[in-house]
Enzyme design. Structure first.
Site, PDB file in Angstrom:
ATOM      1  CG  ASP A  95      -1.937  -1.056   1.271  1.00 47.94           C
ATOM      2  OD1 ASP A  95      -2.037  -1.804   0.280  1.00 47.94           O
ATOM      3  OD2 ASP A  95      -2.673  -1.154   2.271  1.00 47.94           O
TER       4      ASP A  95
ATOM      5  CG  ASP B 101     -11.286  -1.911  -0.309  1.00 50.85           C
ATOM      6  OD1 ASP B 101     -10.317  -2.685  -0.273  1.00 50.85           O
ATOM      7  OD2 ASP B 101     -11.309  -0.887  -1.018  1.00 50.85           O
TER       8      ASP B 101
HETATM    9  O1  1PR Z   1     -10.793   2.870  -4.997  1.00 46.48           O
HETATM   10  O2  1PR Z   1      -9.861   2.300  -7.218  1.00 46.48           O
HETATM   11  O3  1PR Z   1      -8.998   4.275  -5.970  1.00 46.48           O
HETATM   12  O4  1PR Z   1      -8.496   1.984  -5.224  1.00 46.48           O
HETATM   13  C1  1PR Z   1      -7.963   2.267  -3.960  1.00 46.48           C
HETATM   14  C2  1PR Z   1      -7.246   1.011  -3.522  1.00 46.48           C
HETATM   15  O5  1PR Z   1      -6.571   1.305  -2.315  1.00 46.48           O
HETATM   16  C3  1PR Z   1      -8.197  -0.143  -3.260  1.00 46.48           C
HETATM   17  O6  1PR Z   1      -7.647  -1.316  -3.829  1.00 46.48           O
HETATM   18  C4  1PR Z   1      -8.230  -0.268  -1.741  1.00 46.48           C
HETATM   19  O7  1PR Z   1      -8.259  -1.635  -1.369  1.00 46.48           O
HETATM   20  C5  1PR Z   1      -6.901   0.351  -1.338  1.00 46.48           C
HETATM   21  N1  1PR Z   1      -6.983   1.084  -0.052  1.00 46.48           N
HETATM   22  C6  1PR Z   1      -7.608   2.268   0.153  1.00 46.48           C
HETATM   23  N2  1PR Z   1      -7.404   2.658   1.432  1.00 46.48           N
HETATM   24  C7  1PR Z   1      -6.674   1.706   2.018  1.00 46.48           C
HETATM   25  C8  1PR Z   1      -6.211   1.717   3.403  1.00 46.48           C
HETATM   26  O8  1PR Z   1      -5.586   0.768   3.878  1.00 46.48           O
HETATM   27  N3  1PR Z   1      -6.490   2.786   4.127  1.00 46.48           N
HETATM   28  N4  1PR Z   1      -5.697  -0.382   1.318  1.00 46.48           N
HETATM   29  C9  1PR Z   1      -6.406   0.711   1.088  1.00 46.48           C
HETATM   30  C10 1PR Z   1      -6.172  -1.601   1.165  1.00 46.48           C
HETATM   31  C11 1PR Z   1      -5.701  -3.732   1.767  1.00 46.48           C
HETATM   32  C12 1PR Z   1      -4.670  -4.570   1.215  1.00 46.48           C
HETATM   33  C13 1PR Z   1      -3.785  -5.080   2.293  1.00 46.48           C
HETATM   34  C14 1PR Z   1      -4.379  -6.361   2.787  1.00 46.48           C
HETATM   35  C15 1PR Z   1      -3.417  -7.228   3.491  1.00 46.48           C
HETATM   36  N5  1PR Z   1      -5.276  -2.395   1.780  1.00 46.48           N
HETATM   37  O9  1PR Z   1      -3.899  -3.912   0.317  1.00 46.48           O
HETATM   38  O10 1PR Z   1      -2.565  -5.233   1.715  1.00 46.48           O
HETATM   39  O11 1PR Z   1      -5.478  -6.076   3.629  1.00 46.48           O
HETATM   40  O12 1PR Z   1      -2.946  -6.666   4.644  1.00 46.48           O
HETATM   41  P1  1PR Z   1      -2.390  -7.584   5.832  1.00 46.48           P
HETATM   42  O13 1PR Z   1      -1.776  -8.794   5.165  1.00 46.48           O
HETATM   43  O14 1PR Z   1      -1.335  -6.771   6.498  1.00 46.48           O
HETATM   44  O15 1PR Z   1      -3.539  -7.905   6.700  1.00 46.48           O
HETATM   45  P2  1PR Z   1      -9.619   2.917  -5.863  1.00 46.48           P
END
Ligand code: 1PR
Length: 544
Positions: free
Chosen positions: A237, A396
């Site tokens: 991320d 998500d």
């Molecule tokens: O909506 O098309 O602009 O895409 C935004 C992207 O950013 C989406 O794929 C959304 O999942 C991601 N995103 C937005 N905010 C966050 C955040 O964390 N605040 N991250 C975010 C999503 C989830 C995974 C993570 C897994 C594994 N993060 O990327 O890597 O949950 O984590 P872990 O193994 O540590 O538990 P758009």
């Protein structure tokens, strides 16, 4: 530097191929018109999109004859993926469009009744002992395709072709063919790590053609067990921190700021360096999620484009990029389409793009218009131009508990983890904008809609599990898997290698992704893969 000619006949995501060729000390010269073909000594045809699209583009631009002449003149020729398929007579993908017909045979589609299609991941190219462009029996190669030539013993060998195969489920398919000056691979050598670069090199140097051994008349390269490996993906991320630096971060249930008084964005390292490290530890793919989409920045200057350019020069496994892929308005007021943004990412080295929020909005429209498609969503446009496999949908979801099955119109499941009031049922609500806004759509509705629109794969996060180190949400994963045919990547909650074993054994997920446990140095990707291997699951080992 020695050169190789590359046929540039459609807008394709072939930056990785160029990087792969350059990494072997060769320069790429582009064939931009049919008149350039006779100047080529070595020619590569990268296949993009689908069979009919590939061949009709080649035919319209006048390439069919010059390419045929190049092949029949005995000059080195290599074709990749749909490029391999194009050498056959036809494909059920586009029955009206003929192929080059250099090889007799016609392609069919993988059977999706018992397994996910497209076939995505690392599989064998088994030659049954024949020497074929340095393909190794224990190596794995990266495939992504829905159509294939079914392997039938003796069919191609009888035409003098040396054949390599892989097996997916119970179907053995042609992974590579070679004869004389021609070498064609269904897999992507440029995305197949060291093993892929080795076979590419064998073509570039000419050593592969020289050493090629003919098939013996009774040779057979079939009869395998499924040779597709379990895919382990590292996810980064990425966002700018409060100092304006681009950093890899990681949240707890999507909150990426430090706990306590210091609420600064967690900084876990630099994206390019970390991606390289994960590649060298054996990650089968690397995913970047641009979690804040770098608002207020001209699209052409998106810092993520530079991250991709740099990463794709040293990381030879598939790269996915997500975040901000939607129609937008640039800082100077010009409209930029999602397809244009995706194109910039592909040209910078991405192999797949991942769409989050925009997919949910598109799915809402799909249902409100009575499940009709008009070809205008980002998913449809990007998959039409670059193929379904290039479009991943990142979801998500958040768990919503209900006391009884008829308490909601949504697709529910009976859970083994009852809610705070003892509720035994739940459904998963889709969110947008990084979990900030919850919509009245469940995961099953979303994945079925995006599958209909042409998405190739689902990246299934889970806000409840994200960053908890408590293991994947197996109930969610199985609910999604049983609703669609396209592959699913399980994400969120991985905290140790046992969680990967659990998700592969207790669900039918196609891949599993980890983030925090790798970034915080708790486990390496290699430790996860060694553990899976020890437990009897097939994995790809990193080769040096
Ligand atoms: O909506 O098309 O602009 O895409 C935004 C992207 O950013 C989406 O794929 C959304 O999942 C991601 N995103 C937005 N905010 C966050 C955040 O964390 N605040 N991250 C975010 C999503 C989830 C995974 C993570 C897994 C594994 N993060 O990327 O890597 O949950 O984590 P872990 O193994 O540590 O538990 P758009």
């Amino acid at each position: 530097m020695p050169t190789v000619h590359l046929l540039d006949y459609v807008a394709g995501n072939i930056r990785s191929l160029v990087n792969g060729i350059e990494s072997q000390g060769y320069d790429v010269e582009w064939v931009r018109s049919p008149e350039d073909v006779p100047n080529a000594e070595k020619l590569i045809l990268p296949g993009v999109g689908h069979f009919g699209h590939c061949l009709s583009q080649l035919a319209q631009a006048g390439y069919l004859e010059p390419v045929r002449k190049h092949i029949s003149a005995g000059k080195p020729f290599m074709s990749i993926c749909v490029g391999l398929q194009a050498l056959f007579e036809g494909s059920v993908e586009d029955p009206d469009v003929p192929g080059f017909g250099v090889i007799k045979g016609s392609l069919d589609r993988f059977d999706d009744s018992t397994k996910a299609v497209p076939h995505i991941g690392w599989n064998s190219a088994y030659t049954g002992g024949a020497a074929m462009y340095d393909l190794q029996p224990d190596s794995k190669y990266y495939y992504v395709h829905s159509y294939k030539l079914p392997y039938k013993k003796g069919e191609l060998e009888g035409q003098g072709w040396t054949v390599a195969t892989g097996t997916y489920g119970t179907e053995t398919f042609v992974g590579a063919v070679a004869k004389g000056n021609v070498y064609a691979t269904q897999f992507h050598p440029e995305k197949s790590g060291v093993a892929g670069l080795r076979t590419l090199r064998a073509f570039l140097t000419g050593e592969g053609a020289k050493a090629l051994t003919l098939p013996s008349p009774d040779s057979s390269v079939s009869g395998f067990k499924d040779s597709l490996t379990r895919r382990v993906i590292a996810c980064l991320d990425v966002r700018t921190n409060d100092q304006g630096d681009l950093v890899v971060t990681k949240g707890d249930q999507y909150d990426v700021r430090e706990k306590g008084d210091n609420r600064s964005v967690r900084n876990l390292g630099k994206p390019v360096e970390m991606a390289k490290r994960y590649y060298e530890e054996g990650a089968d793919e690397v995913t970047f999620l641009n979690i804040t989409s770098f608002r207020d920045c001209p699209v052409a200057d998106l810092p993520m484009l530079e991250v991709l350019r740099q990463t794709s020069r040293t990381v030879f496994v598939p790269l996915t990029i997500g975040g901000g892929i939607r129609d937008t308005v640039d800082t100077d007021g010009t409209k930029v389409t999602a397809l244009e943004i995706a194109t910039m990412y592909f040209k910078s080295g991405a192999d797949k793009v991942s769409i989050g929020s925009d997919a949910v909005l598109a799915a809402e429209e799909y249902y409100s218009l009575g499940r009709k498609l008009f070809g205008n969503t980002a998913i449809e446009q990007i998959s039409r131009a670059y193929g379904n496999q290039a479009v991943v949908i990142s979801i998500d979801p958040k768990r919503v508990y209900v006391p009884k099955p008829d308490a909601t119109r949504h697709n529910i499941l009976r859970t083994s983890f009852p809610g705070p009031k003892g509720e035994e049922y739940c459904w998963y609500a889709c969110t947008i904008k990084g979990g900030r806004e919850t919509r009245d759509m469940d995961v099953v509705e979303l994945v079925q809609a995006v599958e209909a629109m042409g998405a190739g794969e689902i990246l299934l996060n889970c806000i409840d599990k994200d960053g908890t180190n408590s293991g994947f949400d197996l109930e969610l994963i199985q609910q999604v898997k049983s609703s669609i045919k396209i592959p699913v990547i399980a994400s969120s909650g991985a905290g140790n290698p046992g969680h990967f074993q659990e998700v592969f054994e207790k669900t039918t997920t196609d891949a599993a992704l980890g983030a925090g446990m790798f970034h915080r140095g708790e486990y390496t990707v290699k430790q996860v893969k060694d553990y899976l291997k020890e437990k009897g699951l097939q994995v790809r080992q990193f080769e040096v």
